[in-house]
Design an enzyme around this catalytic site. Structure first.
Site, mmCIF file in Angstrom:
data_model
loop_
_atom_site.group_PDB
_atom_site.id
_atom_site.type_symbol
_atom_site.label_atom_id
_atom_site.label_comp_id
_atom_site.label_asym_id
_atom_site.label_seq_id
_atom_site.Cartn_x
_atom_site.Cartn_y
_atom_site.Cartn_z
ATOM 1 C CD GLU A 130 -77.537 43.484 -4.124
ATOM 2 O OE1 GLU A 130 -77.198 42.567 -4.809
ATOM 3 O OE2 GLU A 130 -78.203 43.502 -3.375
ATOM 4 C CD GLU A 181 -80.565 48.291 -7.505
ATOM 5 O OE1 GLU A 181 -79.926 47.240 -7.603
ATOM 6 O OE2 GLU A 181 -81.714 48.331 -7.632
ATOM 7 C CB CYS A 241 -78.454 36.895 -4.259
ATOM 8 S SG CYS A 241 -77.637 38.432 -3.832
ATOM 9 C CB SER A 254 -81.203 44.918 -5.663
ATOM 10 O OG SER A 254 -80.183 44.823 -6.561
ATOM 11 C CE LYS A 291 -78.741 31.312 -6.908
ATOM 12 N NZ LYS A 291 -79.070 32.459 -7.305
ATOM 13 C CD GLU A 293 -81.465 32.948 -10.426
ATOM 14 O OE1 GLU A 293 -81.500 32.843 -9.165
ATOM 15 O OE2 GLU A 293 -80.363 33.680 -10.819
ATOM 16 C CD GLU A 331 -88.871 37.064 -15.539
ATOM 17 O OE1 GLU A 331 -89.799 36.380 -16.098
ATOM 18 O OE2 GLU A 331 -88.580 36.744 -14.224
ATOM 19 C CB CYS A 351 -76.068 29.801 -0.144
ATOM 20 S SG CYS A 351 -76.870 31.184 -0.605
#
Lengths: 776, 118, 598
Positions: free
Chosen positions: A294, A297, A314, A334, A373, A376, A381, A519
């Site tokens: 990241e 990037e 994230c 990102s 999550k 996720e 993808e 989190c």
């Protein structure tokens, strides 16, 4: 966050002090303090269910009622601001009796399954029932009966356990700015649902799980994936690999009665081994890799001067939020995967190669603070080229704690062990990922050094720490000034993006975490132990301190200094943003169209994509014109009901697409539109029959026998009130007084009035219209 | 400048002239009750009938008024003849319209059986 | 029918006996002169308008006299009625209101006990013509106020009038206005809302008022706006009232065209606009905070107070909410003065009240009476007594928030406080008369069914509690009542009453608690003896064939859907009670009245 807003407001105004008497004790508190807050200061805990200090006042559950001397009715202590000289009684046999009755009434409409309920011994309703002394059930009767909504990967909705405190509705709207949930229908039939009562998975829910945290009972729970994990541990030829997120270790102690503020990472690692995990890794390693990617990037974007601001990616809740509400910003996210997904990919490629086993033989378990999550892990993808998931099961901190308890492990007695290599070593930067501002701080620690090539002296970015809803700062790296912002709680993200879109603010790099506190406040964290409350500042600061303290003690505090990270780049990945890195560690995002997206132009497109019947098309056009007339008005919300009237006038009922158009036009979330439409009896969501038979059940008509007339209609038509006959000819309705009491009992068929109707006239009336139809 | 009260008074004069021309100059004023309850009892049709049948009669004004509160007696038709006590007819049906016109308006005879008595 | 009426009424505080003497004298004198049958003598309600003694009017001639004594009667009969010479002594010009009333209401027995202030124009003017309204002194109060009064003067006049909110609660209107006037608004915006969400089953006062005289609401709102400092008003009206909506829309349009609404009203710098918002079928929206939520486009659920709407209401701005009837009284108070208004009614309840009189009474309809009129007067004089000569049992006022008042309280004067004392309340003005064919348990169930259906569901006691109470009542009417059910009803009733969030919940148990207070034995009968004395509760009815009436035709036997009637042809038939489903088919079929309900 509402909590923060309240504080800033109070600072501005000079606050008067007010003295009241609570149960004979003199209390002086600032003006605007509620009776409940005032009582709290002197150690009187008035029972409560719908109240939560971070949310707006609801005043609905009524178990906090108190007596005020000289008043006939009781008042809700949570909602009543103190007035000078009030004499308040919070303790009395009468109050205890009434509070007990109220809780008993809630229980009478609640499943009696405490023993098998996930919230047993951790349930606010159960606690209230016990402490108020509900021992018998006097009023058992009809009970609600809804199907559980199991559609979501993350959150299970069980309306049967709902006590309608609306804490979930408020957190979703006020803190998260999503409003996936709303109260629908009314009275005894009230129920909290997503728009159109469709599946949660099709709604605009972003899976943050704050509804679970806020719920006083078990009306919301995470989807239980522990079964898959037990099964994998049981399977002989499966290699079970675990990873654990930073914030899990900062909160898991609370599940075992330990106060927040300690880091239990070693105990977690030991418990995982005892449960039968073959390898125990640390998501913080993945976090360090995330920073490598990241930060690189970001440096690249700086070089190319493109796609600003860059958003962190994230947080799966935040990512889905952008995909729903701000697709125009998808390129600003990102492309780096989250630490969990990077770790997962590395386990099934790099580590599998090291073990020399096919990735299918590895069962990858992620222990997360997060319900999103779970979603996720199932994103297409994020699967490998064969379509296999990199992460096989995600369990939350709570599920992990249950597994530990279930196995009979005494967590508090564990000494702790280290994580396994090579994916277990982490830097302090990886640790602070678990709290709001942590990812940004970790990224800056590396990015600054990548850009300047020099070592940072002060690596603690204090300006972006804390629990303020939006925090911003400008830092100078080399010759560039970088505008940085950190937001947590999605309503704050809304605010930030609104400012960016309005051109009020310009940023280079923004960290957004969906949950308040980041989190550590995740939707999968343990229910806090009293006196801590979910979302409370004190709790979040405690949990954050556990992580910041660990960061301080770490040998390596920058991700790019982690020797195992350096090694994996050298031996496997080559370099950040390399071809392999892109394949394994980066992803892309898609615009989503859940039920209830706000975007007006999107809907227009949708309408054109699936044209309605030729008969309906002009009606939709008329509705859109009506909506357009109010779209930009300041008080556009107040046109919601007039527009629903318009739609009903046009169509005879409220088609879903009409509600969507209205929702987008007046910018009221679809779930709320649905809640409003189902609240008012005048609106109907089903197509009506050709003839609406409406029987007046006003008092005058009733005492003259309208009830019998109604029964006769029901009998002859074979339908109940509100229903339409199968042939679509008749709809049966009741009204409350059309003001023709002199003609009682009155029956209306469309516009036609039948007066002084007797049960024996009913058949004639029905036949008249049947014959009319037959003649056609 | 005129005060609001003076403005009102001039409006009053205008309205008076208008209404006098329209209504009070006529020999008969027929008022059909017009409200949800009256309409439910059939007043809409009555009004239409009176209007149609008396369209050419310059002696009569046909108009509406709100509900007088006599629910059980609706629909109510008032016939006010200049200089006489106003007459109220109750529970008027479509068939009664001709009778009222022929008897009361054309011949000045009160239709006793339709009269609203207490 | 008579050609002329002599109407007599006495003024406020004048002796009744004196009036009676005058009436008798007049009748005698008319008889002497052979005028009986040509001239009728009628009494009407005490007159509040003229501060003189006895008042006499001759109709249709519109001649009015005060200070009536025997001599004046002589003069009127001899000089005027016989010789056609108008008597000028003690004559005065009657004001418009009185005149119009006399002109238009022929049915004196029904109307003479009434006093029409709220409904002063209903049934008189053309509700679609602003000229008609202006001719009835419409908007004169507004003009007077804008010419002579400051906002605080208006509020003072309201204080003097003693007007209390007609929506049910009876909160003094001037206090609301004062609070609204004083409240600071951050944006300077304040609102007036007219609550026309008349949801009470069996009440239609507001509908009738708006349909018959929409302009007076508009005028009342504009006056309120001026007093409070608001330039925007909303009328929240039931969508079920299309005609009222149409009339109101038309009235707003006409008022705007005539500069009674809009910018710079009547040349002053006072601005006032009115917008309509339609309700959508939620009784709870009659509650102020729920109504505000509904206008704001949300679910119509109430919120805790304080803050009160007059401090923080619609869109967070100070908002004064008055009901239709309250607002319709405002022009009268401003035009005729608060003192005039305060002369009418009782000590604590001033003015008049409109009731929708319905149920088992001969003359159902909309009535307006001065506060202090007794229930007996309403039912037996205005209402013409109980229909079909049955026996009076109870009268229900206050709708689902009120209660059923038994015979013992028939002489209760109507005002806010004595109705509450009797266990009911004023409410918005439904008045339903019940005879001995009415089952009080069933009526209780009816009202609870209504509130339960209309409960918004926000607060626990109302949402869950009313449901359980309804279930218990359901059980009782089905003959499944248990001995402790009454106790349970009372316990739940108390909890709901004391702890509910809004007025709807707090008053929801009233009909049951009042019924338990006055008609407890009926509940006990249902529970213990499984009997419904009014034969309303179907499951408790026993059908029985009378030996002396049954001719054995077999018609009932053929009709019975469960074949529980047996009997040889031409012999007595019997019903097997254990199999009977109480459908009543036999009862309806028998031509010989041989089957009875018991």
């Amino acid at each position: 966050m509402v909590l923060m807003k309240k504080e800033t407001k109070q600072k501005k105004k000079k606050i008067e002090k007010i003295t009241v008497f609570i149960d004979g004790i003199e209390v002086t508190v600032p003006e605007g303090t509620t009776i409940m807050e005032a009582a709290d200061t002197i150690g009187i805990h008035i029972p409560r269910l719908c109240y939560h200090p971070s949310l707006s006042i609801e005043g609905a559950c009524r178990i906090c009622v108190v007596e005020i001397e000289g008043r006939k009715n009781l008042v809700a202590a949570c909602a009543y601001p103190v007035e000078s000289g009030l004499k308040i009684k919070t303790i009395s046999p009468k109050l205890r009796r009434i509070r007990r009755d109220i809780v008993e009434l809630i229980l009478d409409n609640h499943p009696m399954d405490c023993q098998t309920c996930e919230r047993d011994s951790n349930c606010e309703l159960q606690r209230a029932a016990y402490s108020l002394g509900v021992r018998y059930r006097h009023f058992v009767g009809e009970r609600k009966n809804y199907a559980k909504d199991l559609s979501s990967f993350s959150v299970i909705r069980d309306p049967n356990k709902c006590i309608l405190c609306e804490r979930c509705v408020r957190v979703c709207e006020e803190v998260q700015g999503v409003t996936a949930l709303a109260n629908a229908h009314r009275g005894f039939k009230s129920v909290v649902v997503p728009a159109f009562e469709e599946n949660f998975s099709d709604s605009i829910c972003v899976n943050c799980g704050q509804c679970i945290n806020m719920c006083p009972t078990a009306a919301f729970l995470e989807k239980d994936n522990t079964g898959d994990v037990w099964k994998a541990i049981d399977a002989k030829d499966m290699i079970v690999v675990g990873q654990i997120a930073p914030s899990v270790r900062a909160a898991i102690g609370e599940a075992f009665g330990l106060m927040p503020g300690e880091n239990y990472e070693k105990q977690c690692a030991e418990a995982m081994r005892m449960l039968g995990f073959d390898y125990v890794f640390d998501t913080q390693f993945g976090a360090d890799v995330t920073i490598m990617e990241e930060a690189s990037e970001f440096v690249q974007r700086l070089k190319n001067n493109e796609k600003f601001p860059m958003f962190t990616s994230c947080c799966p809740t935040w990512v889905k939020f952008v995909e729903h509400f701000y697709p125009e910003f998808l390129n600003n996210l990102s492309t780096a995967k989250s630490p969990m997904s990077m770790q997962g990919a590395l386990i099934k490629t790099f580590f599998a190669k090291q073990l020399n086993v096919p990735p299918e033989k590895i069962f990858n378990v992620a222990i997360m603070c997060c319900t999103a999550k779970k979603f996720e892990a199932n994103r297409p993808e994020l699967k490998d080229e064969k379509g296999n998931k990199y992460i096989d099961a995600v369990i939350t901190t709570r599920e992990f704690a249950w597994m530990i308890k279930s196995a009979g492990i005494n967590f508090t007695k564990l000494k702790g062990t280290e994580f396994d290599k090579p994916l277990g070593l982490s830097s302090g930067a990886g640790t602070i990922f678990g709290t709001t501002g942590g990812v940004m701080e970790a990224a800056l620690r590396s990015a600054a050094e990548f850009i300047t090539g020099e070592t940072l002296v002060d690596i603690e970015f204090k300006d972006i720490r804390g629990v303020e809803g939006i925090r911003e700062t400008t830092i100078t790296i080399g010759s560039t000034n970088l505008n940085i912002a950190v937001a947590h709680g999605l309503d704050n993200a809304h605010q930030l993006i609104r400012d960016i879109k309005a051109g009020k603010k310009q940023y280079h790099f923004i960290e957004v975490m969906g949950c308040p506190g980041g989190c550590i406040g995740g939707g999968g964290q343990p229910y806090p132990i009293p006196p801590y409350l979910p979302l409370s500042k004190e709790l979040l600061l405690k949990r954050a301190s556990a992580l910041y303290n660990s960061d301080k003690k770490k040998t390596f505090r920058r991700s790019h200094h982690n020797p195992d990270v350096i090694r994996i780049y050298k031996n496997f990945l080559e370099a950040p943003l390399s071809k392999l890195s892109h394949k394994l560690l980066h992803t892309h995002y898609v615009q989503r169209h859940p039920t209830g997206i706000y975007k007006y132009d999107v809907l227009k497109e949708e309408l054109q994509l699936k044209p309605h019947t030729p008969e309906d098309q002009p009606k939709y056009q008329k509705l859109i014109d009506a909506v357009n007339a109010y779209r930009l008005a300041d008080d556009k919300y107040s046109y919601l009901i007039p527009l629903l009237h318009k739609a009903q006038e046009l169509f005879g009922y409220l088609p879903k697409d009409a509600m969507k158009i209205i929702s987008m036009g007046v910018k009221v979330p679809l779930s709320s539109v649905y809640g409003v439409a189902t609240f008012y009896h005048f609106f109907t969501l089903n197509k009506r029959g050709k003839y609406s038979i409406s029987i007046c059940l006003g008092t005058a008509c009733y005492v003259k026998g309208a009830g019998d007339v109604m029964e006769k209609f029901k009998e002859l038509l074979g339908i109940d009130v509100g229903q339409t006959t199968n042939d679509g000819i008749f709809t049966l309705e009741c009204t409350r007084c059309i003001g023709a009491c002199g003609l009682a009992p009155v029956v209306l068929v469309n516009e036609e009035v039948f007066s002084q109707v007797k049960p024996e006239d009913v058949k004639k009336i029905i036949d008249k219209y049947k014959n009319l139809e037959a003649a056609k | 400048m005129a005060t609001p009260l003076e403005l009102w008074e001039s409006k009053y004069e205008k309205s008076k002239e208008k209404i006098d021309n329209l209504k009070y100059s006529k020999k008969f004023i027929v008022l059909v009750g017009s409200a949800t309850c009256e309409n439910a009892a059939g007043a809409t049709k009555l009004l239409e009938l009176f209007r149609n049948k008396l369209a050419d009669n310059n002696d009569v004004y046909v108009g509406i008024t709100g509900c007088t509160g006599r629910c059980s007696k609706e629909p109510i038709v008032q016939i006010i003849e200049k200089g006489r006590l106003p007459i109220k007819y109750c529970q008027i049906k479509i068939d009664d319209v001709d009778k009222l016109i022929n008897e009361h308006i054309k011949n000045g005879r009160i239709v006793n059986e339709l009269l609203l008595t207490d | 029918m008579e050609e002329k009426y002599i109407l007599l009424s006495k003024n406020f505080g004048y002796q009744q006996s004196k009036l009676n003497e005058i009436v008798e004298y007049t009748k005698k004198k008319l008889a002497e002169k052979n005028l009986t049958g040509k001239v009728a003598v009628k009494l009407r309600l005490d007159n509040y308008y003229i501060n003189e003694q006895i008042l006499l009017s001759i109709l249709p001639d519109k001649l009015h006299y005060t200070k009536v004594d025997f001599k004046l009667i002589d003069e009127i009969i001899d000089d005027y009625l016989i010789n056609g010479k108008i008597v000028e002594r003690n004559r005065f010009q009657c004001d418009e209101l009185l005149n119009r009333f006399f002109e238009n209401f022929g049915d004196y027995n029904y109307f003479n006990k009434q006093l029409r202030l709220t409904l002063r124009n209903c049934g008189i003017i053309d509700p679609e013509s602003i000229d008609d309204y202006i001719l009835a002194d419409g908007f004169k109060a507004l003009a007077k106020m804008l010419t002579k009064m400051k906002p605080l003067d208006v509020i003072e006049e309201m204080r003097k009038s003693g007007l209390r909110g007609r929506g049910g609660g009876g909160y003094p209107t001037y206090i609301k206005w004062t609070n609204g006037h004083r409240a600071k608004s951050e944006t300077g915006q304040k609102y007036i809302i007219c609550n026309a969400d008349e949801g009470d089953p069996g009440a239609f006062m507001d509908r009738s008022t708006i349909e018959g005289d929409p302009f007076s609401i508009i005028e009342g709102m504009a006056i309120a706006g001026y007093a409070v400092g608001a330039d925007k008003g909303y009328v929240y009206i039931r969508a079920e009232y299309p005609l009222a909506i149409k009339r109101l829309e038309n009235a707003i349009k006409l008022a705007k065209e005539n500069n009674f609404l809009g910018k710079n009203i009547l040349g002053t710098n006072f601005n006032f606009e009115i917008d309509l918002r339609l309700g959508a079928g939620a009784f709870v929206c009659g509650e102020e905070t729920a109504l505000i939520a509904s206008i704001e486009g949300r679910r119509g659920t109430p919120r805790p107070r304080p803050p009160y709407p007059s401090i923080k209401g619609l869109f967070g701005c100070p908002t004064v909410i008055n009901n239709v009837e309250t607002l319709a009284n405002v022009p009268v108070i401003i035009l005729d003065g608060g003192d005039f208004f305060a002369r009418i009614g009782t000590e604590q309840s001033k003015g008049t009240k409109v009731f929708a009189l319905a149920g088992k009474v001969n003359n159902t309809g909309l009535i307006e009476i001065p506060m202090g009129t007794t229930i007996r007067e309403i039912i037996y004089n205005i209402g013409g007594g109980i229909a079909n000569n049955r026996k009076f049992k109870a009268v229900q006022t206050g709708g689902p928030s009120g209660g059923c008042i038994p015979e013992d309280f028939l002489d209760t004067p109507i005002d806010y406080d004595s109705l509450i004392h009797a266990g009911s309340m004023m409410g918005s003005g439904g008045m339903i008369v019940m005879d001995d064919n009415t089952c009080m348990v069933d009526v209780s169930k009816f009202f609870l069914d209504f509130t339960q259906n209309e409960s918004c569901g926000k607060c626990t006691p109302c949402r869950e509690g009313t449901k359980r109470m309804l279930e218990i009542l359901q059980r009782i009417t089905e003959g499944k009542g248990e001995l402790d059910d009454i106790e349970k009803l009372e316990r739940l009733g108390e909890t709901i009453k004391l702890s509910s969030l809004c007025g709807l919940g707090q008053s929801a148990p009233n009909p049951i608690l009042t019924a338990l207070r006055y008609f407890r034995e009926e509940f006990e009968e249902h529970i213990k003896d499984k009997k419904c004395r009014a034969h309303i509760c179907k499951k408790l009815i026993e059908y029985f064939i009378l030996e002396d009436k049954c001719i054995g035709c077999g018609a009932c036997k053929r009709k019975c859907p469960v074949n529980c009637i047996s009997g040889e042809p031409k012999k007595l038939h019997t019903i097997d009670q254990s199999k009977c489903i109480k459908c009543g088919a036999c009862f309806e079929t028998c031509k010989f009245n041989a089957i009875i309900q018991r």
